[in-house]
Design a protein around this motif. Structure first.
Motif, PDB file in Angstrom:
ATOM      1  N   HIS A  10     -11.181   3.587   5.077  1.00 56.00           N
ATOM      2  CA  HIS A  10      -9.697   2.906   4.374  1.00 56.00           C
ATOM      3  C   HIS A  10      -9.554   2.364   5.673  1.00 56.00           C
ATOM      4  CE1 HIS A  10      -7.371   3.605   0.920  1.00 56.00           C
ATOM      5  NE2 HIS A  10      -6.307   3.429   1.481  1.00 56.00           N
ATOM      6  N   ALA A  65       0.297  -0.934  -0.221  1.00 54.34           N
ATOM      7  CA  ALA A  65      -0.521   0.079   0.147  1.00 54.34           C
ATOM      8  C   ALA A  65       0.691   1.254   0.053  1.00 54.34           C
ATOM      9  CB  ALA A  65      -0.970  -0.221   0.843  1.00 54.34           C
ATOM     10  N   ASP A  87     -15.132   4.943   3.067  1.00 51.08           N
ATOM     11  CA  ASP A  87     -13.987   5.328   3.298  1.00 51.08           C
ATOM     12  C   ASP A  87     -14.337   6.850   1.610  1.00 51.08           C
ATOM     13  OD1 ASP A  87     -11.096   6.033   1.750  1.00 51.08           O
ATOM     14  OD2 ASP A  87     -11.346   3.302   1.502  1.00 51.08           O
ATOM     15  N   SER A 147      -3.656  -0.330   9.046  1.00 53.30           N
ATOM     16  CA  SER A 147      -4.596  -0.133   7.911  1.00 53.30           C
ATOM     17  C   SER A 147      -4.989  -1.178   8.083  1.00 53.30           C
ATOM     18  CB  SER A 147      -4.737   0.434   6.128  1.00 53.30           C
ATOM     19  OG  SER A 147      -3.465   0.301   6.016  1.00 53.30           O
ATOM     20  N   GLY A 193       0.008   4.715   1.627  1.00 48.90           N
ATOM     21  CA  GLY A 193      -0.630   5.322   3.137  1.00 48.90           C
ATOM     22  C   GLY A 193       0.554   6.745   3.368  1.00 48.90           C
ATOM     23  N   LEU A 222     -11.904   8.367   0.135  1.00 50.66           N
ATOM     24  CA  LEU A 222     -11.289   7.206  -1.377  1.00 50.66           C
ATOM     25  C   LEU A 222     -11.904   6.515  -2.296  1.00 50.66           C
ATOM     26  CD1 LEU A 222      -8.759   8.151   0.477  1.00 50.66           C
ATOM     27  CD2 LEU A 222      -7.829   6.546  -1.577  1.00 50.66           C
ATOM     28  N   HIS A 277      -6.543  10.639  -3.741  1.00 52.11           N
ATOM     29  CA  HIS A 277      -5.349   9.821  -4.475  1.00 52.11           C
ATOM     30  C   HIS A 277      -3.882  10.617  -4.468  1.00 52.11           C
ATOM     31  CE1 HIS A 277      -8.222   6.537  -4.675  1.00 52.11           C
ATOM     32  NE2 HIS A 277      -9.260   7.482  -4.890  1.00 52.11           N
ATOM     33  N   SER A 296      -5.184  -0.417  -1.103  1.00 49.14           N
ATOM     34  CA  SER A 296      -5.362   0.224  -1.402  1.00 49.14           C
ATOM     35  C   SER A 296      -3.977   0.681  -2.582  1.00 49.14           C
ATOM     36  CB  SER A 296      -5.320   1.945  -0.283  1.00 49.14           C
ATOM     37  OG  SER A 296      -4.395   3.232  -0.106  1.00 49.14           O
ATOM     38  N   CYS A 318     -10.402  -1.472  -0.987  1.00 48.01           N
ATOM     39  CA  CYS A 318     -10.341  -0.286   0.189  1.00 48.01           C
ATOM     40  C   CYS A 318      -9.579   1.083  -1.795  1.00 48.01           C
ATOM     41  CB  CYS A 318      -9.061   0.117   0.720  1.00 48.01           C
ATOM     42  SG  CYS A 318     -10.139  -0.988   2.372  1.00 48.01           S
ATOM     43  N   CYS A 319      -9.956   0.507  -3.033  1.00 45.43           N
ATOM     44  CA  CYS A 319      -9.269   1.569  -3.738  1.00 45.43           C
ATOM     45  C   CYS A 319     -10.322   0.947  -4.897  1.00 45.43           C
ATOM     46  CB  CYS A 319      -7.842   1.518  -4.313  1.00 45.43           C
ATOM     47  SG  CYS A 319      -6.958   2.986  -4.165  1.00 45.43           S
TER      48      CYS A 319
END
Length: 288
Positions: free
Chosen positions: A267, A58, A229, A76, A60, A231, A194, A154, A177-178
């Motif tokens: 997230h 990820a 989330d 996360s 982050g 994102l 992002h 992510s 989560c993305c």
């Protein structure tokens, strides 16, 4: 745009050991430009061949973590995943992405701006390097090359399903989560959450995120998102899902698309996501 086959990695060295009953290899690769790339390979004890997971780390904004995510985890994640995968019968490989860990210099902004000026992207370089990592993983004698999946959270999630869309040898992909429609994110302003590394010039003129994820069909895919989330706001997830589901329906593979949404999570990986993700890989990689 995804720069597949443009970023070969050559293995320089590997240090083989055992930690907590899990085989651990500390790897050193080198790019065609001479940049050092570290990585880790973990697998259960025994000779194999094992099913494997290309595990993509990820972002982050934790540039200090990089490939150590496979060993140490991150805030996360529920817990570190390298040893967890091994306990469930999977080998896993993680390489360090540019601007992270031992590759922190040049930084993300410097790398991205230089590449964008040349009509390329840092995300494209990352995908090209992950494709090379997949080639290396699939060539190992202790790995069953027909049973290699991809996973990430992510940044690792987006790179995971983008790579799976472009690499048909990836047997299945799970990501957390993305996942969202980027056109909708732009309309709402959420795209600015992002990192700039993810910007690929002209990509939305070719395909949306939901369409790209749909290219994985009919191979199995697991999508995990939290509706809180920022994102992946629900309106952007809904549009992407409608497109991905349409692709799986057209391929006669609706039962191979798994979706887990949590109305109150953000997230982060949740225990329920972890449980379903592991069950997904067990179903599609352990059972032949």
């Amino acid at each position: 745009m995804f720069e597949i086959d443009r970023h070969p990695l050559g293995l320089v060295s590997r240090d083989v050991g055992v930690e907590d009953g899990v085989s651990l290899e500390r790897l050193a690769f080198r790019t065609a430009d001479g940049e050092a790339v570290g990585g880790y390979f973990m697998r259960p004890p025994g000779d194999g061949p094992f099913p494997a997971i290309l595990y993509i780390h990820a972002h982050g904004a934790r540039y200090d973590i990089g490939a150590r995510e496979i060993l140490d985890g991150r805030a996360s994640l529920v817990s570190p995943l390298g040893a967890e995968f091994a306990r469930h019968g999977f080998a896993s490989l993680m390489i360090e992405m540019p601007s992270f860990g031992q590759r922190r210099e040049p930084d993300e902004s410097t790398r991205t701006k230089a590449l964008l000026w040349r009509g390329r992207s840092l995300a494209g370089q990352m995908l090209g390097e992950q494709a090379s990592a997949f080639d290396w993983l699939s060539g190992r004698t202790d790995i069953d090359s027909t049973r290699i999946g991809a996973f990430g959270l992510s940044m690792g999630a987006t790179l995971g399903y983008w790579l799976a869309a472009a690499e048909p040898r990836i047997a299945c992909v799970a990501h957390l989560c993305c996942y969202a429609d980027f056109g909708t994110l732009i309309e709402t302003g959420a795209h600015d959450l992002h990192g700039i590394y993810l910007t690929i010039p002209g990509l939305l003129n070719v395909a949306s995120n939901g369409e790209i994820a749909g290219l994985v069909a009919p191979r199995p895919q697991f999508i995990g998102v939290g509706d809180q989330d920022p994102l992946t706001p629900p309106v952007a997830v809904d549009l992407a899902l409608s497109q991905t589901r349409a692709a799986y329906r057209a391929a006669g593979a609706e039962d191979r698309l798994g979706v887990h949404r949590e109305p109150r999570s953000g997230h982060i990986e949740t225990p329920a996501m972890r449980e379903q993700m592991l069950a997904f890989f067990e179903r599609y990689l352990l059972r032949t």
